[in-house]
Design an enzyme around this catalytic site. Structure first.
Site, PDB file in Angstrom:
ATOM      1  N   CYS A 199       0.832  -1.215   0.000  1.00 43.43           N
ATOM      2  CA  CYS A 199       0.000   0.000   0.000  1.00 43.43           C
ATOM      3  C   CYS A 199       0.864   1.262   0.000  1.00 43.43           C
ATOM      4  O   CYS A 199       1.561   1.528  -0.972  1.00 43.43           O
ATOM      5  CB  CYS A 199      -0.994  -0.034   1.159  1.00 43.43           C
ATOM      6  SG  CYS A 199      -2.367   1.141   0.919  1.00 43.43           S
ATOM      7  N   LYS A 204     -12.215   7.844  -2.620  1.00 44.47           N
ATOM      8  CA  LYS A 204     -11.442   6.755  -2.050  1.00 44.47           C
ATOM      9  C   LYS A 204     -11.644   5.449  -2.824  1.00 44.47           C
ATOM     10  O   LYS A 204     -12.771   5.085  -3.164  1.00 44.47           O
ATOM     11  CB  LYS A 204     -11.854   6.555  -0.586  1.00 44.47           C
ATOM     12  CG  LYS A 204     -11.034   5.525   0.173  1.00 44.47           C
ATOM     13  CD  LYS A 204     -11.491   5.466   1.631  1.00 44.47           C
ATOM     14  CE  LYS A 204     -10.672   4.484   2.442  1.00 44.47           C
ATOM     15  NZ  LYS A 204     -11.099   4.435   3.857  1.00 44.47           N
ATOM     16  N   SER A 227      -7.843   0.074   0.018  1.00 48.27           N
ATOM     17  CA  SER A 227      -8.364   1.161   0.853  1.00 48.27           C
ATOM     18  C   SER A 227      -7.359   2.302   0.788  1.00 48.27           C
ATOM     19  O   SER A 227      -6.424   2.365   1.589  1.00 48.27           O
ATOM     20  CB  SER A 227      -8.560   0.675   2.295  1.00 48.27           C
ATOM     21  OG  SER A 227      -9.014   1.734   3.123  1.00 48.27           O
ATOM     22  N   HIS A 282      -4.260  -4.759  -0.176  1.00 44.39           N
ATOM     23  CA  HIS A 282      -4.090  -5.381   1.145  1.00 44.39           C
ATOM     24  C   HIS A 282      -4.577  -6.824   1.140  1.00 44.39           C
ATOM     25  O   HIS A 282      -5.611  -7.146   1.726  1.00 44.39           O
ATOM     26  CB  HIS A 282      -4.862  -4.594   2.205  1.00 44.39           C
ATOM     27  CG  HIS A 282      -4.287  -3.261   2.533  1.00 44.39           C
ATOM     28  ND1 HIS A 282      -3.214  -3.102   3.375  1.00 44.39           N
ATOM     29  CD2 HIS A 282      -4.645  -2.022   2.106  1.00 44.39           C
ATOM     30  CE1 HIS A 282      -2.931  -1.812   3.477  1.00 44.39           C
ATOM     31  NE2 HIS A 282      -3.766  -1.140   2.722  1.00 44.39           N
ATOM     32  N   GLU A 326      -3.415  -8.994   2.875  1.00 42.07           N
ATOM     33  CA  GLU A 326      -3.284  -9.486   4.254  1.00 42.07           C
ATOM     34  C   GLU A 326      -4.499  -9.168   5.121  1.00 42.07           C
ATOM     35  O   GLU A 326      -4.595  -9.674   6.257  1.00 42.07           O
ATOM     36  CB  GLU A 326      -2.023  -8.894   4.906  1.00 42.07           C
ATOM     37  CG  GLU A 326      -2.157  -7.471   5.432  1.00 42.07           C
ATOM     38  CD  GLU A 326      -2.106  -6.395   4.364  1.00 42.07           C
ATOM     39  OE1 GLU A 326      -2.188  -5.206   4.709  1.00 42.07           O
ATOM     40  OE2 GLU A 326      -1.972  -6.733   3.164  1.00 42.07           O
ATOM     41  N   ARG A 333     -16.512   2.754  11.217  1.00 37.54           N
ATOM     42  CA  ARG A 333     -15.831   3.819  11.956  1.00 37.54           C
ATOM     43  C   ARG A 333     -16.019   5.160  11.255  1.00 37.54           C
ATOM     44  O   ARG A 333     -16.408   6.149  11.882  1.00 37.54           O
ATOM     45  CB  ARG A 333     -14.335   3.492  12.048  1.00 37.54           C
ATOM     46  CG  ARG A 333     -13.482   4.556  12.715  1.00 37.54           C
ATOM     47  CD  ARG A 333     -12.026   4.392  12.322  1.00 37.54           C
ATOM     48  NE  ARG A 333     -11.813   4.677  10.910  1.00 37.54           N
ATOM     49  CZ  ARG A 333     -10.724   4.313  10.232  1.00 37.54           C
ATOM     50  NH1 ARG A 333      -9.772   3.611  10.810  1.00 37.54           N
ATOM     51  NH2 ARG A 333     -10.616   4.634   8.949  1.00 37.54           N
TER      52      ARG A 333
END
Length: 305
Positions: A142, A163, A192, A235, A237, A249
């Protein structure tokens, strides 16, 4: 073979609950084979979460791995107890005297800053330079992927109009590359981020090989130096609930947050996420360890150049 990680690392109990074989340092000393030495520079704010995510993937190799965690001397994390950092992490100034078979550099929540505006950029540059001569193969993830492409090859990043958030299709350039051994013709990867690197910039540089691309989110995996460097813009992972936690959030504090794409069943955030990347994530990390770390590393680690 198991992972070899420090005694009492919080990830140990979590991984054991998932039936992952973990060997703590005390037991590992009885083994009579040189483990592969892997160092993780963890720049993510939630250190313990990222540790567990990465160790879960690294655990699937039959090789024994000796894991070390690196931290920056110029940055003190705000979201991880200082006791945890002191117990499990060592400054680059200490670890730079050693050589490693593999290295992972994680993302960081600073992508909207220019690189030179990042107050620890000088230390990051020193680590990147050190990795060239002290590590057999490095994964940059990233923000670290964008930063590595910029530092080594001058590839710029660009702000996105909105985004890039969700799980997107990726297409490998060739299934004959060892990093993609066992892959399907398409695989999924979570993203992200607020910035991007562009295909045309990568293709202009003969030192870079764009090995996985997406019509939805652009370049996803770039390889350099015959596999000594991999730059992953997403990502793989991530745990199943990571994007869910991030979405809920941000939704609670802003009114412009969009649903992550291709993530929830029926695009309904009240339903559970549909995990579509786990198998290929395990394959990629296993292939990296086997073909680019293990088979390329010398038996005597001091011979790394």
């Amino acid at each position: 073979m198991p992972l070899r990680i420090p005694d009492s690392l919080p990830a140990i109990d979590l991984l054991k609950q998932e039936n992952i074989f973990v060997m703590d340092t005390t037991r590992a000393h009885t083994q009579d084979i040189r483990p592969l030495r892997i160092v993780i520079l963890n720049l993510m704010p939630l250190k313990i979460t990222t540790e567990t995510d990465l160790l879960r993937l690294l655990s699937n190799t039959p090789l024994q791995l000796d894991i070390k965690f690196m931290k920056l001397k110029s940055h003190t994390p705000k979201n991880t107890p200082i006791e945890h950092m002191m117990l499990f992490y060592k400054d680059f100034e200490i670890l730079k005297k050693q050589k490693f078979d593999g290295m992972i550099v994680t993302g960081a929540p600073i992508e909207q800053l220019d690189y030179e505006e990042v107050f620890y950029w000088d230390e990051i540059k020193a680590i990147f330079e050190w990795a060239r001569t002290n590590v057999t193969s490095t994964l940059y993830i990233c923000w670290a992927a964008q930063a590595g492409l910029y530092y080594y090859y001058g590839i710029p990043k660009y702000p996105l109009p909105k985004k890039m958030f969700g799980v997107f299709r990726q297409y490998p350039s060739s299934n004959r590359l060892p990093i993609f051994r066992g892959f399907d013709d398409v695989f999924m990867m979570p993203h992200s981020r607020h910035t991007e690197v562009r295909r045309e910039d990568i293709l202009k540089d003969d030192r870079l090989q764009l090995i996985a691309d997406s019509p939805e989110c652009g370049p996803s995996i770039i390889m350099a130096r015959g596999g000594r460097e991999f730059f992953i813009t997403g990502h793989l992972e991530y745990a199943p609930n990571t994007l869910d936690n991030e979405y809920k959030r941000d939704r609670d504090i802003r009114d412009d947050v969009e649903l992550p794409c291709n993530y929830y069943m029926d695009n309904n955030p009240d339903l559970q996420p549909l995990v579509s990347w786990r198998a290929h994530a395990n394959l990629l990390y296993n292939n990296w360890i086997n073909y680019y770390v293990y088979q390329e590393t010398p038996y005597n680690i001091d011979e790394i150049k």
